[in-house]
Design a protein around this motif. Structure first.
Motif, PDB file in Angstrom:
ATOM      1  N   PHE A  60       0.835  -1.201   0.000  1.00 46.77           N
ATOM      2  CA  PHE A  60       0.000   0.000   0.000  1.00 46.77           C
ATOM      3  C   PHE A  60       0.872   1.254   0.000  1.00 46.77           C
ATOM      4  CE2 PHE A  60      -2.415   3.391   2.010  1.00 46.77           C
ATOM      5  CZ  PHE A  60      -3.640   3.311   1.367  1.00 46.77           C
ATOM      6  N   ALA A  61       1.957   1.237   0.778  1.00 46.28           N
ATOM      7  CA  ALA A  61       2.846   2.402   0.848  1.00 46.28           C
ATOM      8  C   ALA A  61       3.501   2.685  -0.494  1.00 46.28           C
ATOM      9  CB  ALA A  61       3.909   2.176   1.916  1.00 46.28           C
ATOM     10  N   LEU A  62       3.742   1.641  -1.287  1.00 47.40           N
ATOM     11  CA  LEU A  62       4.310   1.832  -2.623  1.00 47.40           C
ATOM     12  C   LEU A  62       3.254   2.304  -3.617  1.00 47.40           C
ATOM     13  CD1 LEU A  62       6.598  -1.337  -2.783  1.00 47.40           C
ATOM     14  CD2 LEU A  62       7.345   1.048  -2.610  1.00 47.40           C
ATOM     15  N   MET A  63       2.029   1.826  -3.459  1.00 47.19           N
ATOM     16  CA  MET A  63       0.955   2.192  -4.381  1.00 47.19           C
ATOM     17  C   MET A  63       0.376   3.573  -4.066  1.00 47.19           C
ATOM     18  SD  MET A  63      -1.031  -1.511  -4.531  1.00 47.19           S
ATOM     19  CE  MET A  63      -2.415  -0.875  -5.484  1.00 47.19           C
ATOM     20  N   HIS A  64       0.332   3.929  -2.774  1.00 49.45           N
ATOM     21  CA  HIS A  64      -0.313   5.182  -2.352  1.00 49.45           C
ATOM     22  C   HIS A  64       0.551   5.896  -1.309  1.00 49.45           C
ATOM     23  CE1 HIS A  64      -3.984   3.771  -4.365  1.00 49.45           C
ATOM     24  NE2 HIS A  64      -3.808   2.614  -3.742  1.00 49.45           N
TER      25      HIS A  64
END
Length: 573
Positions: A437-441
């Motif tokens: 999630f941290a990489l996507m958003h």
């Protein structure tokens, strides 16, 4: 029973008499001796030997011979050493006196006061106490803190059972996590209970048996022991502690790993399993867990003497009838659903403040964070989710699960709740989702805590026996066509085939990250260190003496570490 002549016994004793050996590598001292029946002078096998409240001890072998290994710093002169065997009076002496003896220990039989019951004339009601099966199983690493110079003999696990007050035991059932040994010899013991801990042994007959091993490491295997020949009658006890102790273990030929044997447990919010690493060591509790041990018995009387059922559904009734325990029903507290791509995500919200999302592990649910929700909700608006296809969340897709899909679901939930930015606490699979999630958003993340996460599947990241357990589970479920079995199979497949995170991609994470793991985690330590080393703004903490389940087994330590990172200066109390 054999009787020794004086000359024969002298030869036997001289052969086995004490040898004091200094182990240059471990700097340990080994005392050797023999335990015998004081009346017959014949060898007394499987005598438990231990220093009171110390992790030092052993068990004599089938010929009564013992070899006690210890460090000079382990014991003091006034420490007490005990020699005990079922049906015999224990021998106690201080350490200084023991060192001066010839190490020939005589034990004398105790008077038999066991009340015999004619079970055929009054069979009573057949009842079961405890539990021997569960869909969610813990794999505790409770024996890995054995001193390096010590042996396996004397390790003991126990669980406390509520029972009827007049029972005749019929069967012992339990499961073992591994059979990577040729043979293991176990002793069942039964104790009275005092202040929530095993107290005095109440057995008068020794229950010793062998379990034959094999090389298969899969789901835990059942073991059933017929107790009727032992005529065990328990009367006047409302609860007992039943334990299994290792007397001897033969590894497979060529196996130098000495893999730990243990009884698996399952989550039980009102329960604690117990263990001690030697026969006179202090009992230790493992909170929120319940050993998979069950006894079947004939209950001679019922009615007012009937015990509370030990099964998990009775826990729900206890909780529902006691408002003070309502927090244990997290996951059933009138949450809400949010529609996502071909599914719905169930969530519950607690507290006020900056948003903090809790993301659970594989085949878990909101209740996994039962020890975290209340203390963290004092400082944050805690939003706990059931991941797609788990708990009360719904999955209408038939495609394999991916952590990318879970991350998309989380983003949809945040948008639906009008939350622009939040912190994430992800445990196991939830940690994998948090990193993705941290990489996507990246703009939606304030801070991240991951516990027991991994970047990729396979033996380079996860302990091999855990992989084999999930392989066995997947293969077993694949034989069933019902929707729930297929869903469970996809969840097992997720562990075996996902995630696929490039370590270099972690350098793009800009939010502060706390990377956690237990000292004996199922995720290998080198892999946890790898994760932290590629995240720029991160720190690593390996929690001593803990495993993958530290959030429920040692919540005070875990919660303090998490809060110190997410909100420095705030108190968990």
């Amino acid at each position: 029973m054999l009787y020794f002549s004086a000359n024969r016994f002298l030869f036997f004793f001289i052969t086995l008499m004490v040898i004091l050996v200094q182990d240059a590598n471990a700097h340990s001292t080994i005392l050797k001796g023999v335990t015998i029946d004081g009346q017959t002078n014949s060898p007394l096998p499987y005598v438990s030997i231990g220093i009171k409240n110390k992790p030092v001890g052993t068990v004599s072998d089938s010929a009564g011979r013992y070899s006690l290994s210890y460090l000079q710093t382990d014991v003091a002169g006034k420490d007490s050493i005990f020699f005990s065997a079922v049906g015999y009076k224990s021998v106690k002496m201080d350490w200084e006196s023991f060192l001066k003896t010839e190490k020939l220990i005589k034990l004398y039989e105790s008077p038999q006061t066991l009340e015999m019951v004619n079970i055929k004339a009054n069979p009573g009601q057949i009842k079961k106490y405890g539990r021997s099966n569960a869909s969610l199983i813990f794999f505790p690493a409770m024996y890995k803190n054995i001193p390096k110079h010590s042996d396996e003999k004397g390790r003991e696990q126990a669980t406390i059972l509520k029972i009827d007050q007049n029972i005749f035991l019929r069967t012992l059932s339990f499961k073992i996590n591994r059979r990577t040994f040729s043979r293991i010899k176990l002793r069942m013991n039964i104790y009275s209970v005092k202040e929530g801990l095993p107290n005095q042994s109440i057995l008068q007959k020794d229950v010793v048996f062998d379990v034959i091993g094999n090389t298969e490491v899969g789901m835990p295997r059942p073991v059933n022991i017929d107790l009727r020949p032992y005529q065990i009658h328990i009367k006047g006890q409302k609860e007992i502690a039943i334990s299994l102790a290792i007397l001897d273990l033969e590894p497979l030929p060529g196996d130098s790993t000495q893999s730990a044997f243990f009884i698996p447990s399952f989550p039980g919010p009102l329960r604690s399993s117990l263990y001690r690493i030697k026969g006179e060591a202090q009992w230790q509790k493992v909170s929120s867990s319940y050993l998979l041990i069950e006894i079947e018995a004939s209950s001679i009387k019922s009615g007012k003497e009937s015990a509370t059922d030990n099964r998990s559904d009775s826990e729900t009734e206890i909780i529902q009838n006691n408002p003070a325990l309502s927090g244990l029903l997290y996951g059933n507290n009138q949450g809400k659903h949010i529609k996502v791509d071909q599914g719905e995500i169930y969530y519950e919200s607690y507290g006020q403040g900056s948003p903090l999302f809790l993301l659970h592990g594989n085949n878990e649910q909101i209740n996994s964070f039962r020890e975290q929700i209340e203390p963290l909700s004092r400082h944050f608006k805690v939003i706990a989710l059931d991941t797609r296809g788990q708990g009360k969340s719904i999955n209408n897709k038939v495609s394999p699960y991916t952590y990318e899909q879970f991350a998309k679901d989380l983003s949809t939930v945040m948008d639906s709740l009008s939350i622009e930015k939040a912190s994430l606490l992800g445990w196991s699979d939830g940690g994998n989702t948090a990193l993705i999630f941290a990489l996507m958003h990246p703009k939606k993340v304030e801070k991240i805590v991951v516990m027991g996460a991994n970047l990729f599947p396979g033996a380079d990241a996860i302990e091999e026996d855990v992989i084999q357990i999930f392989e066995h589970r997947r293969d077993s479920l694949s034989k069933h066509a019902d929707l729930e079995s297929q869903n469970q199979m996809r969840l097992a497949d997720l562990v075996l085939k996902e995630p696929h995170l490039n370590k270099n991609a972690l350098q793009r994470i800009v939010a502060p990250v706390l990377v956690l793991a237990g000292e004996f985690d199922v995720v290998k330590r080198k892999h946890t260190i790898l994760i932290q080393s590629f995240i720029k703004n991160s720190r690593l903490e390996i929690i001593p003496g803990s495993d993958h389940y530290v959030p429920v087994k040692n919540p005070k330590v875990f919660n303090k570490i998490v809060l110190d990172f997410l909100a420095p200066g705030k108190s968990i109390d």
